[in-house]
Design a protein around this motif. Structure first.
Motif, mmCIF file in Angstrom:
data_model
loop_
_atom_site.group_PDB
_atom_site.id
_atom_site.type_symbol
_atom_site.label_atom_id
_atom_site.label_comp_id
_atom_site.label_asym_id
_atom_site.label_seq_id
_atom_site.Cartn_x
_atom_site.Cartn_y
_atom_site.Cartn_z
ATOM 1 N N MET A 1 0.841 -1.168 0.000
ATOM 2 C CA MET A 1 0.000 0.000 0.000
ATOM 3 C C MET A 1 0.895 1.243 0.000
ATOM 4 O O MET A 1 1.865 1.312 0.737
ATOM 5 C CB MET A 1 -0.890 -0.039 1.233
ATOM 6 C CG MET A 1 -1.918 1.036 1.305
ATOM 7 S SD MET A 1 -3.130 0.588 2.558
ATOM 8 C CE MET A 1 -4.582 1.031 1.719
ATOM 9 N N PRO A 2 0.554 2.244 -0.823
ATOM 10 C CA PRO A 2 1.389 3.447 -0.853
ATOM 11 C C PRO A 2 1.331 4.210 0.460
ATOM 12 O O PRO A 2 0.368 4.109 1.207
ATOM 13 C CB PRO A 2 0.788 4.279 -1.982
ATOM 14 C CG PRO A 2 -0.388 3.555 -2.491
ATOM 15 C CD PRO A 2 -0.532 2.274 -1.752
ATOM 16 N N GLU A 3 2.384 4.970 0.701
ATOM 17 C CA GLU A 3 2.438 5.813 1.895
ATOM 18 C C GLU A 3 1.407 6.938 1.765
ATOM 19 O O GLU A 3 1.120 7.392 0.657
ATOM 20 C CB GLU A 3 3.835 6.422 2.040
ATOM 21 C CG GLU A 3 4.923 5.408 2.338
ATOM 22 C CD GLU A 3 4.738 4.755 3.698
ATOM 23 O OE1 GLU A 3 4.440 5.470 4.667
ATOM 24 O OE2 GLU A 3 4.877 3.526 3.776
ATOM 25 N N PRO A 4 0.872 7.427 2.880
ATOM 26 C CA PRO A 4 -0.044 8.569 2.808
ATOM 27 C C PRO A 4 0.651 9.797 2.215
ATOM 28 O O PRO A 4 1.848 9.986 2.397
ATOM 29 C CB PRO A 4 -0.413 8.824 4.271
ATOM 30 C CG PRO A 4 -0.082 7.574 4.995
ATOM 31 C CD PRO A 4 1.045 6.931 4.239
ATOM 32 N N ILE A 5 -0.117 10.594 1.517
ATOM 33 C CA ILE A 5 0.421 11.819 0.923
ATOM 34 C C ILE A 5 0.424 12.905 1.987
ATOM 35 O O ILE A 5 -0.619 13.239 2.535
ATOM 36 C CB ILE A 5 -0.429 12.263 -0.279
ATOM 37 C CG1 ILE A 5 -0.408 11.187 -1.364
ATOM 38 C CG2 ILE A 5 0.060 13.595 -0.829
ATOM 39 C CD1 ILE A 5 -1.371 11.463 -2.497
ATOM 40 N N PRO A 6 1.589 13.468 2.290
ATOM 41 C CA PRO A 6 1.625 14.555 3.283
ATOM 42 C C PRO A 6 0.854 15.775 2.770
ATOM 43 O O PRO A 6 0.842 16.047 1.571
ATOM 44 C CB PRO A 6 3.114 14.881 3.416
ATOM 45 C CG PRO A 6 3.842 13.752 2.804
ATOM 46 C CD PRO A 6 2.921 13.126 1.808
ATOM 47 N N LEU A 10 0.569 17.592 -1.118
ATOM 48 C CA LEU A 10 -0.711 17.820 -1.789
ATOM 49 C C LEU A 10 -0.850 19.295 -2.168
ATOM 50 O O LEU A 10 -1.226 19.622 -3.295
ATOM 51 C CB LEU A 10 -1.860 17.379 -0.885
ATOM 52 C CG LEU A 10 -3.249 17.395 -1.490
ATOM 53 C CD1 LEU A 10 -3.335 16.504 -2.715
ATOM 54 C CD2 LEU A 10 -4.263 16.941 -0.455
ATOM 55 N N ARG A 11 -0.509 20.207 -1.240
ATOM 56 C CA ARG A 11 -0.567 21.643 -1.545
ATOM 57 C C ARG A 11 0.418 22.016 -2.666
ATOM 58 O O ARG A 11 0.094 22.805 -3.547
ATOM 59 C CB ARG A 11 -0.285 22.469 -0.296
ATOM 60 C CG ARG A 11 -1.511 22.661 0.578
ATOM 61 C CD ARG A 11 -1.285 23.711 1.647
ATOM 62 N NE ARG A 11 -0.248 23.366 2.606
ATOM 63 C CZ ARG A 11 -0.412 22.537 3.637
ATOM 64 N NH1 ARG A 11 -1.573 21.955 3.837
ATOM 65 N NH2 ARG A 11 0.577 22.280 4.460
ATOM 66 N N GLU A 12 1.610 21.455 -2.614
ATOM 67 C CA GLU A 12 2.604 21.727 -3.657
ATOM 68 C C GLU A 12 2.079 21.273 -5.022
ATOM 69 O O GLU A 12 2.202 21.987 -6.017
ATOM 70 C CB GLU A 12 3.921 21.013 -3.333
ATOM 71 C CG GLU A 12 4.978 21.199 -4.389
ATOM 72 C CD GLU A 12 6.248 20.384 -4.113
ATOM 73 O OE1 GLU A 12 7.197 20.531 -4.890
ATOM 74 O OE2 GLU A 12 6.288 19.602 -3.138
ATOM 75 N N ALA A 74 -8.193 15.591 -1.515
ATOM 76 C CA ALA A 74 -8.559 16.653 -0.570
ATOM 77 C C ALA A 74 -9.977 16.448 -0.054
ATOM 78 O O ALA A 74 -10.251 16.616 1.139
ATOM 79 C CB ALA A 74 -8.418 18.022 -1.234
ATOM 80 N N ARG A 75 -10.902 16.083 -0.940
ATOM 81 C CA ARG A 75 -12.291 15.850 -0.541
ATOM 82 C C ARG A 75 -12.387 14.700 0.452
ATOM 83 O O ARG A 75 -13.056 14.798 1.485
ATOM 84 C CB ARG A 75 -13.153 15.545 -1.768
ATOM 85 C CG ARG A 75 -14.639 15.409 -1.450
ATOM 86 C CD ARG A 75 -15.405 14.810 -2.620
ATOM 87 N NE ARG A 75 -15.097 13.416 -2.840
ATOM 88 C CZ ARG A 75 -15.524 12.400 -2.078
ATOM 89 N NH1 ARG A 75 -16.275 12.627 -1.023
ATOM 90 N NH2 ARG A 75 -15.189 11.165 -2.358
#
Length: 101
Positions: A1-6, A10-12, A74-75
């Motif tokens: 499973m992929p690591e969570p996106i910090p 996500l903002r970048e 994001a949602r």
């Protein structure tokens, strides 16, 4: 499973997507009939001419897909925060007891 996106990543990504021209990006063919540009990207070259069309299709698709994926992440994060708050409210009402225990 992929690591969570910090959240910072996500903002970048959102900032990068917002900075490029709007899509959809159409492929532009050269004098030989093969695509060598997509939107603002021109002179696409690949090691092998058979790879050029899939690369162009990927770039075209990514311009529309990436903003949708970022928005969906994001949602879902917002929805999870709301659900977590609701769980905490229900636990307080029930004196900290959880129904699944």
């Amino acid at each position: 499973m992929p690591e969570p996106i910090p959240p910072e990543y996500l903002r970048e990504t959102q900032d990068i997507v917002a900075a490029v021209p709007n899509g959809p990006w159409e492929a532009v063919t050269n004098d030989y009939g093969t695509p060598d540009a997509v939107g603002p990207i021109s002179f696409l070259e690949c090691f092998d001419g058979t790879k050029q069309v899939p690369v162009v299709q990927f770039v075209q698709h990514a311009r529309e897909a990436l903003p949708r994926y970022v928005g969906e992440v994001a949602r879902q994060r917002n929805e999870m925060r709301l659900m977590q708050r609701r769980i905490e409210q229900l636990e307080r009402v029930n004196g900290g007891a959880r129904r699944d225990q």
